[in-house]
Design an enzyme around this catalytic site. Structure first.
Site, PDB file in Angstrom:
ATOM      1  N   ASP A  90      -2.646  -1.994   9.832  1.00  0.00           N
ATOM      2  CA  ASP A  90      -2.718  -1.994   8.368  1.00  0.00           C
ATOM      3  C   ASP A  90      -3.172  -3.338   7.794  1.00  0.00           C
ATOM      4  O   ASP A  90      -3.335  -3.472   6.579  1.00  0.00           O
ATOM      5  CB  ASP A  90      -1.331  -1.676   7.773  1.00  0.00           C
ATOM      6  CG  ASP A  90      -0.907  -0.228   8.030  1.00  0.00           C
ATOM      7  OD1 ASP A  90      -1.765   0.584   8.431  1.00  0.00           O
ATOM      8  OD2 ASP A  90       0.282   0.072   7.820  1.00  0.00           O
ATOM      9  N   LYS A 124       0.844  -1.209   0.000  1.00  0.00           N
ATOM     10  CA  LYS A 124       0.000   0.000   0.000  1.00  0.00           C
ATOM     11  C   LYS A 124       0.872   1.248   0.000  1.00  0.00           C
ATOM     12  O   LYS A 124       2.034   1.234   0.458  1.00  0.00           O
ATOM     13  CB  LYS A 124      -0.961   0.035   1.193  1.00  0.00           C
ATOM     14  CG  LYS A 124      -0.311   0.058   2.589  1.00  0.00           C
ATOM     15  CD  LYS A 124       0.127   1.420   3.105  1.00  0.00           C
ATOM     16  CE  LYS A 124       0.798   1.342   4.466  1.00  0.00           C
ATOM     17  NZ  LYS A 124       1.596   2.518   4.839  1.00  0.00           N
TER      18      LYS A 124
HETATM   19  O1  C5P Z   1      -0.675  -1.417  14.476  1.00  0.00           O
HETATM   20  P1  C5P Z   1       0.778  -1.639  14.210  1.00  0.00           P
HETATM   21  O2  C5P Z   1       1.372  -2.689  15.127  1.00  0.00           O
HETATM   22  O3  C5P Z   1       1.106  -1.909  12.777  1.00  0.00           O
HETATM   23  O4  C5P Z   1       1.498  -0.275  14.567  1.00  0.00           O
HETATM   24  C1  C5P Z   1       2.892  -0.188  14.688  1.00  0.00           C
HETATM   25  C2  C5P Z   1       3.231   1.037  15.520  1.00  0.00           C
HETATM   26  O5  C5P Z   1       2.890   2.228  14.798  1.00  0.00           O
HETATM   27  C3  C5P Z   1       2.497   1.145  16.833  1.00  0.00           C
HETATM   28  O6  C5P Z   1       3.165   0.455  17.832  1.00  0.00           O
HETATM   29  C4  C5P Z   1       2.499   2.651  17.077  1.00  0.00           C
HETATM   30  O7  C5P Z   1       3.762   3.064  17.583  1.00  0.00           O
HETATM   31  C5  C5P Z   1       2.394   3.223  15.673  1.00  0.00           C
HETATM   32  N1  C5P Z   1       0.996   3.555  15.293  1.00  0.00           N
HETATM   33  C6  C5P Z   1       0.382   4.655  15.880  1.00  0.00           C
HETATM   34  N2  C5P Z   1      -0.883   4.986  15.503  1.00  0.00           N
HETATM   35  C7  C5P Z   1      -1.532   4.263  14.564  1.00  0.00           C
HETATM   36  C8  C5P Z   1      -0.926   3.148  13.952  1.00  0.00           C
HETATM   37  C9  C5P Z   1       0.357   2.814  14.346  1.00  0.00           C
HETATM   38  O8  C5P Z   1       0.975   5.336  16.724  1.00  0.00           O
HETATM   39  N3  C5P Z   1      -2.775   4.631  14.221  1.00  0.00           N
END
Ligand code: C5P
Length: 298
Positions: free
Chosen positions: A136, A11
């Protein structure tokens, strides 16, 4: 079924509007996701125990931290079965590149194991399981173009006319997503400005609806870009090179460091890719188009 293979796209974020940090450490987003034709492939085969092998970059973990392994384990727990599967990941999406490659592999593993184990879960359940693995992952299941709210996991499909043509510049080495969000918070705190409430641009939506590449190029916007540039200053001149070479828009993809350049046609994308490959800015330059479907059995 003895073996299943799923193809899953990368993406790019057409707009990534980042709100204030929440109590759970995540940020509320308005995130316009767009799936592009750079694909990983995940194969699932029956085995005595869960294992992961990776074809491609050696930096991908193959232990229980691998997002595809986590997805298979979560699905097995949900179904009440043992995760007796060998996952093989063929990587083409850059690792830690801001194109959701790890999330894509998790989405592909969910679809592949769902088919392998004959579960036949509905899309809603797969989306819910995906959201437990990463913000994601649901979009990698859905594909196309979509607005993500909340952490980015609450999706609404967006109407798009035609195809858009892209060039992606891969950097040498990735950026950590949590580090880029933390840098975004740090820069905002240092500037003394209160973070805005995230919103989506009407110009961007209109450009997608009418297939207006020039309008889309002008509307591309990523609140994480200043943070990615702060951590990787060389990206600034890489983005400028794309603009000078005629890109309709240049943007850091998600948390970076991949740079995305919008072209006016497939042939323009080919010319732009060739010109960018001749600069010293990128480890690799790739051409792609979007939108494309999400994780699908092949
Ligand atoms: O959800 P995911 O594990 O992919 O997110 C990775 C990191 O990205 C999270 O630990 C956070 O630090 C950051 N993040 C965030 N806000 C979001 C998505 C991700 O702060 N909406």
């Amino acid at each position: 079924m003895t073996v299943t293979t799923v193809r899953v796209p990368a993406k790019v974020n057409l707009e990534l509007s980042v709100g204030p940090v929440r109590d759970d450490g995540y940020h509320d987003l308005v995130n316009v996701f767009h799936a592009v034709s750079l694909f990983d492939e995940v194969t699932a085969e029956p085995a005595d125990e869960l294992s992961v092998s990776v074809e491609g970059p050696s930096s991908v973990p193959t232990g229980p931290d691998n997002l595809a392994a986590r997805a298979a384990t979560l699905l097995a727990v949900h179904l009440g079965v043992a995760p007796r599967v060998a996952l093989h990941i063929r990587k083409d999406i850059p690792v830690a590149g801001g194109m959701a490659g790890g999330s894509a592999d998790a989405a592909a593993a969910l679809v592949a194991c769902d088919a392998l184990w004959g579960a036949g879960l509905d899309r809603e359940t797969l989306l819910e399981l995906g959201a437990q693995i990463g913000s994601d992952v649901p979009f990698a299941l859905l594909g196309g173009t979509a607005v993500g709210l909340g952490r980015g996991e609450r999706l609404t499909a967006v109407e798009v006319t035609g195809e858009f043509h892209w060039v992606f510049g891969y950097a040498d080495g990735g950026l950590s997503t949590p580090a880029v969000y933390a840098e975004c918070d740090r820069l905002r705190a240092a500037s003394g400005r209160t973070p805005h409430w995230p919103n989506v641009s009407d110009d961007l939506m209109a450009a997608l609806k009418t297939g207006d590449a020039a309008g889309l190029g002008r509307a591309l916007d990523n609140d994480l870009q200043p943070a990615a540039l702060s951590l990787r200053p060389a990206l600034d001149s890489a983005l400028a090179a794309g603009r000078e070479l005629g890109a309709l828009g240049s943007i850091v993809s998600g948390s970076g460091p991949t740079c995305a350049f919008l072209a006016s046609s497939a042939s323009h994308a080919g010319e732009l890719a060739a010109s960018l490959a001749r600069t010293a800015h990128f480890a690799e330059v790739r051409q792609a188009c979007g939108p494309v479907p999400g994780a699908s059995l092949v």
